[in-house]
Design a protein around this motif. Structure first.
Motif, PDB file in Angstrom:
ATOM      1  N   PRO A  96       0.865  -1.101   0.000  1.00  0.00           N
ATOM      2  CA  PRO A  96       0.153   0.057   0.181  1.00  0.00           C
ATOM      3  C   PRO A  96       1.075   1.205   0.094  1.00  0.00           C
ATOM      4  O   PRO A  96       1.966   1.066   0.669  1.00  0.00           O
ATOM      5  CB  PRO A  96      -0.628  -0.169   1.250  1.00  0.00           C
ATOM      6  CG  PRO A  96      -0.642  -1.565   1.625  1.00  0.00           C
ATOM      7  CD  PRO A  96       0.576  -2.158   1.229  1.00  0.00           C
ATOM      8  N   TYR A  97       0.466   2.494  -0.658  1.00  0.00           N
ATOM      9  CA  TYR A  97       1.069   3.319  -0.655  1.00  0.00           C
ATOM     10  C   TYR A  97       1.064   3.950   0.843  1.00  0.00           C
ATOM     11  O   TYR A  97      -0.003   3.629   1.545  1.00  0.00           O
ATOM     12  CB  TYR A  97       0.404   4.506  -1.534  1.00  0.00           C
ATOM     13  CG  TYR A  97       1.118   5.942  -1.614  1.00  0.00           C
ATOM     14  CD1 TYR A  97       2.197   6.140  -2.516  1.00  0.00           C
ATOM     15  CD2 TYR A  97       0.555   6.945  -1.079  1.00  0.00           C
ATOM     16  CE1 TYR A  97       2.834   7.294  -2.490  1.00  0.00           C
ATOM     17  CE2 TYR A  97       1.208   8.437  -1.054  1.00  0.00           C
ATOM     18  CZ  TYR A  97       2.231   8.187  -1.766  1.00  0.00           C
ATOM     19  OH  TYR A  97       3.027   9.698  -1.736  1.00  0.00           O
ATOM     20  N   PRO A  98       2.166   4.563   1.230  1.00  0.00           N
ATOM     21  CA  PRO A  98       2.338   4.772   2.773  1.00  0.00           C
ATOM     22  C   PRO A  98       1.321   5.778   3.322  1.00  0.00           C
ATOM     23  O   PRO A  98       1.184   5.672   4.724  1.00  0.00           O
ATOM     24  CB  PRO A  98       3.899   5.474   2.854  1.00  0.00           C
ATOM     25  CG  PRO A  98       4.148   5.776   1.607  1.00  0.00           C
ATOM     26  CD  PRO A  98       3.224   4.851   0.584  1.00  0.00           C
ATOM     27  N   LEU A  99       0.665   6.578   2.555  1.00  0.00           N
ATOM     28  CA  LEU A  99      -0.414   7.591   3.240  1.00  0.00           C
ATOM     29  C   LEU A  99      -1.567   7.401   2.445  1.00  0.00           C
ATOM     30  O   LEU A  99      -1.624   7.211   1.156  1.00  0.00           O
ATOM     31  CB  LEU A  99       0.580   8.869   2.901  1.00  0.00           C
ATOM     32  CG  LEU A  99       1.278   9.447   3.968  1.00  0.00           C
ATOM     33  CD1 LEU A  99       1.808  10.668   3.303  1.00  0.00           C
ATOM     34  CD2 LEU A  99       1.187   9.200   5.368  1.00  0.00           C
ATOM     35  N   GLU A 100      -2.873   7.718   2.971  1.00  0.00           N
ATOM     36  CA  GLU A 100      -4.139   7.727   2.449  1.00  0.00           C
ATOM     37  C   GLU A 100      -3.766   9.132   1.515  1.00  0.00           C
ATOM     38  O   GLU A 100      -3.511  10.171   2.306  1.00  0.00           O
ATOM     39  CB  GLU A 100      -5.118   7.728   3.379  1.00  0.00           C
ATOM     40  CG  GLU A 100      -5.415   6.475   3.620  1.00  0.00           C
ATOM     41  CD  GLU A 100      -6.713   6.320   4.421  1.00  0.00           C
ATOM     42  OE1 GLU A 100      -7.618   6.921   4.017  1.00  0.00           O
ATOM     43  OE2 GLU A 100      -6.756   5.425   5.313  1.00  0.00           O
ATOM     44  N   VAL A 101      -4.333   9.241   0.269  1.00  0.00           N
ATOM     45  CA  VAL A 101      -4.510  10.275  -0.620  1.00  0.00           C
ATOM     46  C   VAL A 101      -6.060  10.618  -0.874  1.00  0.00           C
ATOM     47  O   VAL A 101      -6.616   9.557  -1.306  1.00  0.00           O
ATOM     48  CB  VAL A 101      -3.626   9.931  -2.020  1.00  0.00           C
ATOM     49  CG1 VAL A 101      -3.812  11.402  -2.859  1.00  0.00           C
ATOM     50  CG2 VAL A 101      -2.460   9.769  -1.484  1.00  0.00           C
ATOM     51  N   ALA A 102      -6.340  11.772  -0.678  1.00  0.00           N
ATOM     52  CA  ALA A 102      -7.831  12.022  -1.007  1.00  0.00           C
ATOM     53  C   ALA A 102      -8.344  11.809  -2.331  1.00  0.00           C
ATOM     54  O   ALA A 102      -7.409  11.855  -3.203  1.00  0.00           O
ATOM     55  CB  ALA A 102      -7.959  13.774  -0.976  1.00  0.00           C
ATOM     56  N   ASN A 103      -9.479  11.154  -2.589  1.00  0.00           N
ATOM     57  CA  ASN A 103      -9.902  10.732  -3.834  1.00  0.00           C
ATOM     58  C   ASN A 103      -9.370   9.471  -4.197  1.00  0.00           C
ATOM     59  O   ASN A 103      -9.689   9.020  -5.448  1.00  0.00           O
ATOM     60  CB  ASN A 103     -10.052  11.895  -4.842  1.00  0.00           C
ATOM     61  CG  ASN A 103     -10.824  12.988  -4.264  1.00  0.00           C
ATOM     62  OD1 ASN A 103     -11.820  12.894  -3.848  1.00  0.00           O
ATOM     63  ND2 ASN A 103     -10.017  14.123  -4.611  1.00  0.00           N
TER      64      ASN A 103
END
Length: 151
Positions: free
Chosen positions: A108-115
């Motif tokens: 998983p990409y290390p941070l949540e990204v809006a949208n």
């Protein structure tokens, strides 16, 4: 896959710089036409901010503090500064990608990204960001040709 992505990012960040150099003067980087709100200079600033944060900083640990509103609000940034920032972005992206292996692409990409969906993989986000780079590269090319059809 990492080496291919690195080569594509490097090639197309160079193309952004080449496009900016084709404008006849610095003022033309900031010209707008009816229906076009983002001139080449702002698109270049936006690409620097986007890739410096999402790839250079979040994946490579390169220090970067993004000011997204300024990417679209600033005007009359000297071409030399834009080119320097693009070069620094290319180096940060290269460093970040060199620090990954193919297994990292499936994480998983290390941070949540809006949208974007939670748990989005690093690989899918890097592909998205590459598409985003090319979307704006095309806009810069179109902007230049719209203003200067003979160039």
């Amino acid at each position: 896959m990492i080496s291919e992505l690195a080569a594509l990012y490097a090639r197309d960040l160079d193309k952004v710089a080449a496009e900016l150099k084709l404008y006849p003067d610095e003022a033309s980087l900031w010209q707008v036409q009816p229906g076009i709100s983002n001139p080449a200079g702002n698109l270049a600033l936006h690409l620097v901010g986007n890739l410096s944060l999402f790839v250079g900083h979040n994946l490579g640990g390169v220090a970067y503090l993004r000011d997204r509103p300024a990417e679209f609000a600033r005007r009359d940034v000297p071409r030399a500064e834009l080119l320097t920032d693009l070069q620094a972005t290319a180096e940060a992206v290269a460093k970040a990608l060199a620090g990954l292996d193919d297994a990292a692409l499936n994480q998983p990409y290390p941070l949540e990204v809006a949208n974007f969906p939670a748990g989005m993989t690093t690989g899918s986000f890097l592909v998205h960001l590459y598409g985003h780079l090319n979307w704006h590269l095309g806009q810069i090319n179109y902007h230049r040709r719209l203003l200067f059809p003979a160039s």
